[in-house]
Design a protein around this motif. Structure first.
Motif, PDB file in Angstrom:
ATOM      1  N   TYR C 159     -53.810  26.514  38.229  1.00 49.79           N
ATOM      2  CA  TYR C 159     -52.470  26.241  38.678  1.00 49.79           C
ATOM      3  C   TYR C 159     -51.491  26.931  38.000  1.00 49.79           C
ATOM      4  CZ  TYR C 159     -48.940  22.646  39.522  1.00 49.79           C
ATOM      5  OH  TYR C 159     -47.775  22.086  39.972  1.00 49.79           O
ATOM      6  N   GLY C 160     -50.496  27.151  39.035  1.00 51.09           N
ATOM      7  CA  GLY C 160     -49.750  28.608  38.534  1.00 51.09           C
ATOM      8  C   GLY C 160     -48.751  28.186  37.311  1.00 51.09           C
ATOM      9  N   PRO C 161     -47.904  26.938  37.372  1.00 46.84           N
ATOM     10  CA  PRO C 161     -47.163  26.593  36.350  1.00 46.84           C
ATOM     11  C   PRO C 161     -47.635  26.419  35.018  1.00 46.84           C
ATOM     12  CG  PRO C 161     -46.420  25.333  38.516  1.00 46.84           C
ATOM     13  CD  PRO C 161     -47.920  26.188  38.883  1.00 46.84           C
ATOM     14  N   TYR C 162     -48.814  25.863  34.972  1.00 44.53           N
ATOM     15  CA  TYR C 162     -49.565  25.612  33.841  1.00 44.53           C
ATOM     16  C   TYR C 162     -50.020  27.229  33.078  1.00 44.53           C
ATOM     17  CZ  TYR C 162     -52.911  23.245  30.425  1.00 44.53           C
ATOM     18  OH  TYR C 162     -53.588  22.850  29.408  1.00 44.53           O
ATOM     19  N   ALA C 163     -50.475  28.087  34.073  1.00 46.59           N
ATOM     20  CA  ALA C 163     -50.881  29.160  33.568  1.00 46.59           C
ATOM     21  C   ALA C 163     -49.811  30.139  33.140  1.00 46.59           C
ATOM     22  CB  ALA C 163     -51.600  30.094  34.752  1.00 46.59           C
ATOM     23  N   ARG C 164     -48.814  29.982  33.667  1.00 49.22           N
ATOM     24  CA  ARG C 164     -47.334  30.679  33.329  1.00 49.22           C
ATOM     25  C   ARG C 164     -46.975  30.324  31.991  1.00 49.22           C
ATOM     26  NH1 ARG C 164     -46.812  30.682  38.952  1.00 49.22           N
ATOM     27  NH2 ARG C 164     -45.093  28.753  39.112  1.00 49.22           N
ATOM     28  N   ALA C 165     -46.898  28.682  31.952  1.00 51.78           N
ATOM     29  CA  ALA C 165     -46.474  28.317  30.585  1.00 51.78           C
ATOM     30  C   ALA C 165     -47.355  28.637  29.421  1.00 51.78           C
ATOM     31  CB  ALA C 165     -46.555  26.644  30.703  1.00 51.78           C
ATOM     32  N   MET C 166     -48.687  28.878  29.807  1.00 54.96           N
ATOM     33  CA  MET C 166     -49.492  29.230  28.472  1.00 54.96           C
ATOM     34  C   MET C 166     -49.326  30.839  28.283  1.00 54.96           C
ATOM     35  SD  MET C 166     -50.867  26.449  27.869  1.00 54.96           S
ATOM     36  CE  MET C 166     -51.500  27.250  26.517  1.00 54.96           C
ATOM     37  N   ILE C 167     -49.094  31.607  29.151  1.00 58.59           N
ATOM     38  CA  ILE C 167     -48.861  32.780  28.791  1.00 58.59           C
ATOM     39  C   ILE C 167     -47.749  33.071  28.019  1.00 58.59           C
ATOM     40  CG2 ILE C 167     -47.952  35.077  29.727  1.00 58.59           C
ATOM     41  CD1 ILE C 167     -49.626  34.537  32.325  1.00 58.59           C
TER      42      ILE C 167
END
Lengths: 258, 95, 330
Positions: C159-167
């Motif tokens: 899931y893009g938004p989750y992955a970006r937040a985690m980065i």
């Protein structure tokens, strides 16, 4: 076993620097008490940022005071091993957080002063203080912005918020006079171009305060009896409790490194 | 009393002069002024920004992912829009 | 795009979830494509992610409390600034995560209410108390260390938004574990009292930290679908083992003893640990940890005490929004 307080010799420049350092540390500490408990998460971020600005300023000022004093004290000895009567901060900054209105009002009254003060101190003949001033002025300019916007929103928000922020302004007003007082220890530094005369900043301070309070639909407190004593170690009861918490580890484990 | 839902804002930050503002995330704030300050406090703690935009999330109109074919695939076949479509002899040099 | 407005309640997954769509969705996941907020997704995928991301966000916010407990008592100004900045980061991470979860269509207010009413969980590790300054070291070293193990694979979550937040979170957290380890090292090299303080903190935090990775693989409920959807890329036991193998040499460097006398190193170099007391885990999860009630009470108090402030800001914004209209009508 507890660690005893240090001895501090207070020639004018050391005393002068410690007074500003103590203002920054105590107010920074107060703001740090909010961490995790603010009215909104966004505001938690803002309060911590302002607290970090202040703690950073305190450290730079303590380091400079230690250097000028030259007695082997350092930032942590000044912060952790001075008794309440050795602390030199303004009474305003040690006042408890209270509710968010009180915290913001305290921040607003102080930041408007500190911004004017450090801007003027950028011209200090003391190069270290002038450099600290250049950084602090930008930080306080933001504190002014942030606290003013909240004063306006709380004052012109709901009846409840208006009531709370008016009480806070009325209660804290008596602690604002001390910011503009000059004693003999500081007079010489002002004459030497190292310090600025805070009394000269009061008209501009009052103008900003009045403008913002007016936009916030708040009334300027009328009480003109001003409390003072912080600069010579005569504090309100609140500072002792703050210090007992702040200093607990250093006092309980003498000589330990952390 | 239930707290009113505060509006959502999208945050865009220019990290260096010369670069475009880039979407970095979102936040909640009651109005634009508070949103801008919150964006500063949340998204630029490590010197990430020189300029901030905040935009109400509700002001953004987005394309529909299910229309991806209609929206974007027609461009894929227009390969003559790319320089590699054209043959220029090597001896002409860089063009 | 992180937009709430785009996630209206008549989202695509209300339509019949025919087999074709599900198959197409799975094919995208299998091809390592990222799923974005307005893409079609199975209702269960949305639900799983909303649950996981919001719990992750709650954990960041509740996690401010045990460490915040020591900000006013940090033993040097350097430590005080670092701790305040660190706890502030946790708040920032909570905000990034709530924003990512909101893209799935649930408002932050709803998620926060679910946490405050006990309907939605946060990480059990924060239901343990911070008794001494060494606990701040142990949390940074062990709790953040374990969190980083969990979070790095999430940077590649489907899931893009989750992955970006985690980065963003992982980038910022890199200082957290180091500051914790530095505190432990200073204590371990300090006075005998300080070293005892550090050992005691390790003794108390070790087992709860191992439980952070979740139940053993054979007992984990959500793993199968989460793995299929590439929300989860490693099993609980794999991550737990990885954490232990990384941490044991660090403890040895500190001269501290891991409170597991049965621990041995196997032929492949992995540290084999003793049985974890899952009864304790279940009890803490059920609300019976030493601090569950305190943590929720503190968050509820902040929420309730702040209500008048949020109402004031909303009221002011409404007045401002109405002012030009009112003037035009005059």
């Amino acid at each position: 076993m507890t660690a005893a307080s240090i001895q501090v010799s207070e020639p004018p420049l050391v005393l002068y620097t410690l007074r500003r350092a103590d203002d920054a540390l105590i107010l920074g500490h107060r703001l740090s008490e909010w961490c995790g408990h603010a009215p909104a998460m966004e505001e938690d971020m803002a309060l911590a940022n302002m607290g970090l600005d202040l703690i950073g300023q305190a450290r730079e000022l303590y380091i400079y005071a230690a250097k000028v004093e030259g007695k082997g004290n350092d930032e942590d000895k000044f912060a952790y091993l001075r008794d309440v009567r050795q602390y030199r901060n303004l009474l305003l900054v040690e006042q408890p957080n209270g509710d968010f209105a009180r915290t913001m009002t305290r921040q607003f009254f102080y930041a408007v002063f500190a911004d004017l003060y450090w801007r003027a101190m950028m011209m200090s003949r003391d190069a270290t203080l002038a450099a600290i001033a250049a950084k602090a002025e930008k930080e306080f300019a933001y504190h002014v912005r942030h606290s003013s916007e909240w004063m306006i929103r709380l004052g012109d928000g709901t009846d409840e918020s208006h009531r709370r922020v008016q009480i806070a302004a009325d209660d804290l007003w008596a602690f604002t006079g001390e910011m503009f007082v000059v004693d003999d220890a500081e007079r010489g530094l002002i004459d030497a171009g190292i310090a600025v005369d805070p009394a000269s900043l009061r008209p501009r301070w009052l103008k900003t305060i009045s403008e913002v309070l007016s936009e916030a639909t708040l009334t300027i407190p009328q009480n003109d009896w001003m409390q003072k004593g912080g600069r010579i170690g005569h504090h309100t009861e609140h500072l002792g409790h703050l210090l007992s918490e702040l200093q607990s580890l250093q006092r309980s484990f003498p000589g330990a490194t952390w | 009393m239930a707290t009113p839902n505060s509006p959502l804002w999208e945050v865009f930050i220019r990290s260096r002069n010369g670069l475009a503002h880039k979407h970095v995330g979102s936040l909640h704030a009651a109005d634009a002024t508070l949103a801008l300050q919150a964006a500063r406090d949340i998204y630029t703690r490590r010197g990430e920004g020189l300029s901030i935009w905040v935009v109400p999330s509700s002001a953004i109109t987005a394309s529909d992912p299910s229309e991806k074919g209609m929206m974007f695939e027609p461009a894929e076949s227009k390969i003559y829009r790319h320089p590699t479509f054209y043959d220029v002899p090597d001896e002409v040099g860089h063009m | 795009m992180y937009t709430q407005a785009l996630n209206t309640s008549d989202g695509d997954d209300r339509h019949v979830e025919d087999a074709t769509r599900s198959a197409q969705f799975q094919a995208r996941i299998d091809a390592d494509e990222r799923i974005e907020p307005n893409d079609w997704m199975p209702a269960a995928y949305r639900k799983t992610l909303t649950r996981q991301i919001s719990q992750h966000a709650h954990s960041e916010i509740v996690g401010m409390l045990p460490e915040g407990n020591w900000i006013t008592r940090a033993p040097s100004l350097r430590r005080k600034a670092a701790l305040l900045a660190k706890v502030q980061d946790e708040c920032g991470h909570g905000l990034y995560l709530y924003a990512a979860a909101e893209t799935l269509g649930t408002s932050r207010e709803e998620m926060v209410d679910a946490m405050l009413t006990g309907k939605s969980r946060y990480s059990s590790i924060f239901n343990y108390p911070t008794l001494t300054w060494a606990d701040i070291g142990a949390i940074g070293w062990l709790v953040d260390g374990a969190a980083i193990m969990n979070q790095i694979p999430l940077c590649r979550c489907s899931y893009g938004p989750y992955a970006r937040a985690m980065i963003r979170v992982c980038k910022e957290e890199s200082f957290h574990q180091r500051q914790g380890f530095e505190i432990m090292l200073t204590l371990a090299r300090g006075t005998p009292e300080q070293k005892a303080m550090a050992q005691n903190a390790l003794d108390r935090w070790w087992w709860p930290v191992l439980m952070m990775f979740g139940p053993p693989d054979q007992a984990s409920q959500h793993s199968d679908t989460s793995t299929k959807w590439k929300i989860k890329r490693f099993s609980n036991d794999e991550l737990r083992q990885k954490f232990i193998d990384a941490t044991v040499p660090q403890a040895q460097f500190l001269g501290l003893t891991i409170p597991d006398p049965g621990m041995t190193q196997d032929a492949e170099g992995h540290w084999r640990y003793s049985e974890i007391d899952w009864t304790e885990f279940k009890q803490v999860l059920a609300g019976n940890g030493p601090c569950n009630r305190d943590r929720l009470a503190a968050r509820r108090k902040a929420h309730d005490d702040g209500a008048w402030v949020r109402e004031a800001a909303a009221a002011y914004a409404a007045k401002r929004a109405n002012r030009p209209v009112a003037q035009a009508a005059e």
